[in-house]
Every structure is written in structure tokens, then in C-alpha cells.
Design an enzyme around this catalytic site. Structure first.
Site, mmCIF file in Angstrom:
data_model
loop_
_atom_site.group_PDB
_atom_site.id
_atom_site.type_symbol
_atom_site.label_atom_id
_atom_site.label_comp_id
_atom_site.label_asym_id
_atom_site.label_seq_id
_atom_site.Cartn_x
_atom_site.Cartn_y
_atom_site.Cartn_z
ATOM 1 N N ASP A 20 -8.297 -33.310 9.821
ATOM 2 C CA ASP A 20 -8.142 -34.369 10.819
ATOM 3 C C ASP A 20 -6.676 -34.514 11.251
ATOM 4 O O ASP A 20 -5.772 -34.237 10.455
ATOM 5 C CB ASP A 20 -8.667 -35.683 10.213
ATOM 6 N N ASN A 68 -18.888 -34.123 17.790
ATOM 7 C CA ASN A 68 -17.722 -33.716 18.594
ATOM 8 C C ASN A 68 -18.075 -33.323 20.033
ATOM 9 O O ASN A 68 -17.197 -33.243 20.891
ATOM 10 C CB ASN A 68 -16.961 -32.560 17.917
HETATM 11 C C1 FPP Z 1 -9.957 -33.367 14.117
HETATM 12 O O1 FPP Z 1 -8.741 -33.786 14.664
HETATM 13 C C2 FPP Z 1 -10.104 -31.947 14.307
HETATM 14 C C3 FPP Z 1 -11.123 -31.352 14.991
HETATM 15 C C4 FPP Z 1 -12.241 -32.109 15.593
HETATM 16 C C5 FPP Z 1 -11.147 -29.896 15.163
HETATM 17 C C6 FPP Z 1 -10.670 -29.127 13.983
HETATM 18 C C7 FPP Z 1 -10.486 -27.725 14.375
HETATM 19 C C8 FPP Z 1 -9.462 -26.954 13.952
HETATM 20 C C9 FPP Z 1 -8.436 -27.420 13.010
HETATM 21 C C10 FPP Z 1 -9.372 -25.554 14.386
HETATM 22 C C11 FPP Z 1 -10.568 -24.822 13.908
HETATM 23 C C12 FPP Z 1 -10.346 -23.406 13.828
HETATM 24 C C13 FPP Z 1 -11.323 -22.491 13.868
HETATM 25 C C14 FPP Z 1 -10.986 -21.117 13.532
HETATM 26 C C15 FPP Z 1 -12.716 -22.795 14.237
HETATM 27 P P1 FPP Z 1 -8.770 -34.822 15.844
HETATM 28 O O2 FPP Z 1 -8.853 -34.070 17.133
HETATM 29 O O3 FPP Z 1 -9.892 -35.784 15.649
HETATM 30 O O4 FPP Z 1 -7.397 -35.506 15.694
HETATM 31 P P2 FPP Z 1 -7.050 -37.046 16.001
HETATM 32 O O5 FPP Z 1 -7.906 -37.864 15.052
HETATM 33 O O6 FPP Z 1 -5.604 -37.128 15.692
HETATM 34 O O7 FPP Z 1 -7.378 -37.293 17.426
#
Ligand code: FPP
Length: 246
Positions: A20, A68
Site C-alpha cells: 500500500d 480496484n
Molecule cells: C496500493 O497503493 C497499491 C495498488 C492498488 C497496486 C499495487 C501494485 C504494485 C505495487 C505493482 C504491482 C506489480 C506487478 C508486477 C503486478 P494505493 O494506490 O492504494 O496507494 P494510496 O493508498 O497511497 O493511494
């Protein structure tokens, strides 16, 4: 007394991570959210390497949840392009480190290019027998539990299973994590960015996991941070509801 060095004989078999904070990482640098996801993907490489070096058997990463899809179309599109990018760049390294790619979640419903990239990576690494890098992609735990229940009902209707034989072990066999056999349940669950929620992740499987909430945003988590988290885990006393194992 708390230990400060990693005990290589007590490495958790299964580590699961809710990665996250990509969006906030980007925002803090006045960059668009997708730049955070790009950096998050880069960090998957680092953490995969250190987990494999330490001897973790299964590393499960929550890359995309069934919820998501509610994000803006541009962000979803970008997230769906990441597996292709990641595997194009990183499969040779995975093979070099003997890491096998697996997934949990509804892969069939992903865009065709994403699905192809994932299936290709699974195929390319199928002979590897070191760590399993397990991506939770289009994954939701409640949906997994509902599917397991439907599977059980089907097995009863077809006469393969008797209702008296349903117990926790039988139920676990109908979950997508059953392919990991004895390592299906995470020993350690990590969530980065300071949030303290499960967000529909492995609800059944984390019943006895140690939870570790880490304040750094996912793209900032280093290999040393990961080692420190393993040390923290090793200083916990898992009792599984009993009084032993102190
Ligand atoms: C949450 O952070 C993260 C995600 C929803 C996506 C996670 C994906 C990756 C780290 C890359 C994945 C890589 C591969 C190879 C599939 P957020 O966007 O919710 O962050 P925030 O809470 O700060 O908005």
C-alpha cells in the site's frame, strides 16, 4: 531479550504483503499516481530478491483487488499493463534465482494482454523449484470463500463428498491457496503505508498469521526494511491459541 540478527533457521515459510501507499508516495513527490505504481513495481523486484535470498518459500503480493476496478479508468489501465512490463524485464532474473511465478484470483477475467503475460511467466518459470512468487491479481477473499462453498456444494451433489466430512481442512482444499499445500497460510502478513486494514485479503488464511503494519510507503520499503520485518517476526511468540511454542 529481543534478537537483532536474522535467525536463518526461523525464516517464515509464507510471507504475504499488502503493498500500500503507491499513490501517496507519488503525491508526496508531486507526481501522478501511476508513477507511484511504476515505482511500486520496481520495488517488487527488490523485495522478491531479498525474500528469495533469505529462503522464504512463498511470497504472496496483493497486486490488484476485485475492488480496484472502481479506480479511474486510466489508473486501472496502467495497473493492468504492469504485469507485462514486469515480466518482460524480470523473468530472466526470476529464472536465475529459481523463482516460480504463480497467481491467486480471477485471472480469466483480466484483459487479454495481461492474462497472456501472466500465463507466459507461469510457463517460463514452471521448472523453477525455489521460492514461489505468488501474485494476488483480481483477487478478493470473500469471493474466493463463496467459490469454495459452491465447489463443496457441487462435490456433495456429485457424491464425491459427504457433508459430515466437511471440516476446516476440507474447506481449505477448496480455496485457491490449496496448491501451496502446507504453506497455504501466511506466517507473516505485512501491510505498508501505515494503514491497518485487511481489505478483503486472505481472510481465511491469515487466521493465525502474525500481522506487521509498517509505516513506509511501498515504493520506499528497502531490502534492509524487509530483513528488519523478519527479525520483528522472529521476536514474536506464536502460540496458535495454546500456551506452548514460547
Ligand atoms: C496500493 O497503493 C497499491 C495498488 C492498488 C497496486 C499495487 C501494485 C504494485 C505495487 C505493482 C504491482 C506489480 C506487478 C508486477 C503486478 P494505493 O494506490 O492504494 O496507494 P494510496 O493508498 O497511497 O493511494
Amino acid at each position: 531479550m529481543n534478537k537483532t540478527q536474522i535467525d536463518m533457521n526461523k525464516i517464515p515459510n509464507h510471507v504475504a504483503i499488502i503493498m500500500d501507499g503507491n499513490g501517496r508516495w507519488a503525491k508526496s513527490k508531486f507526481m501522478p499516481r501511476i508513477a507511484g505504481h511504476k515505482q511500486g513495481m520496481e520495488n517488487v523486484k527488490n523485495i522478491t530478491e531479498i525474500a528469495s535470498d533469505l529462503g522464504v518459500k512463498i511470497l504472496t503480493l496483493y497486486a490488484f483487488s476485485t475492488e480496484n476496478w472502481k479506480r479511474p479508468e486510466k489508473e486501472v489501465k496502467y495497473l493492468m499493463s504492469l504485469p507485462t512490463k514486469f515480466f518482460n524485464e524480470f523473468v530472466p532474473n526470476l529464472i536465475k534465482n529459481n523463482v516460480k511465478v504463480q497467481t491467486i484470483g480471477d485471472i480469466a477475467s483480466l484483459p487479454i494482454k495481461t492474462k497472456d503475460a501472466v500465463n507466459q511467466a507461469i510457463e517460463d518459470t514452471k521448472e523453477c523449484d525455489g521460492m514461489v512468487l505468488n501474485f494476488a491479481l483480481n483477487y478478493g477473499s470473500r469471493s474466493e470463500i463463496v467459490k469454495a462453498t459452491k465447489g463443496i456444494v457441487q462435490s456433495i451433489s456429485s457424491g464425491e463428498l459427504e457433508s459430515e466430512d466437511i471440516n476446516e481442512d476440507t474447506f481449505s482444499k477448496y480455496l485457491t491457496t490449496s496448491k501451496f499445500n502446507d504453506f497455504a497460510d501466511p506466517d507473516l502478513l505485512i501491510r505498508t503505508s501505515g494503514e491497518k486494514r485487511l481489505s478483503n485479503f486472505m481472510l481465511w488464511q491469515v487466521a493465525y498469521s502474525e500481522f506487521l503494519f509498517f509505516d513506509k510507503m511501498w515504493p520506499d520499503v528497502t531490502k534492509d526494511d524487509f530483513k528488519d520485518m523478519i527479525i520483528t517476526y522472529q521476536n514474536r511468540h506464536r502460540r496458535f491459541g495454546g500456551l506452548n511454542n514460547k
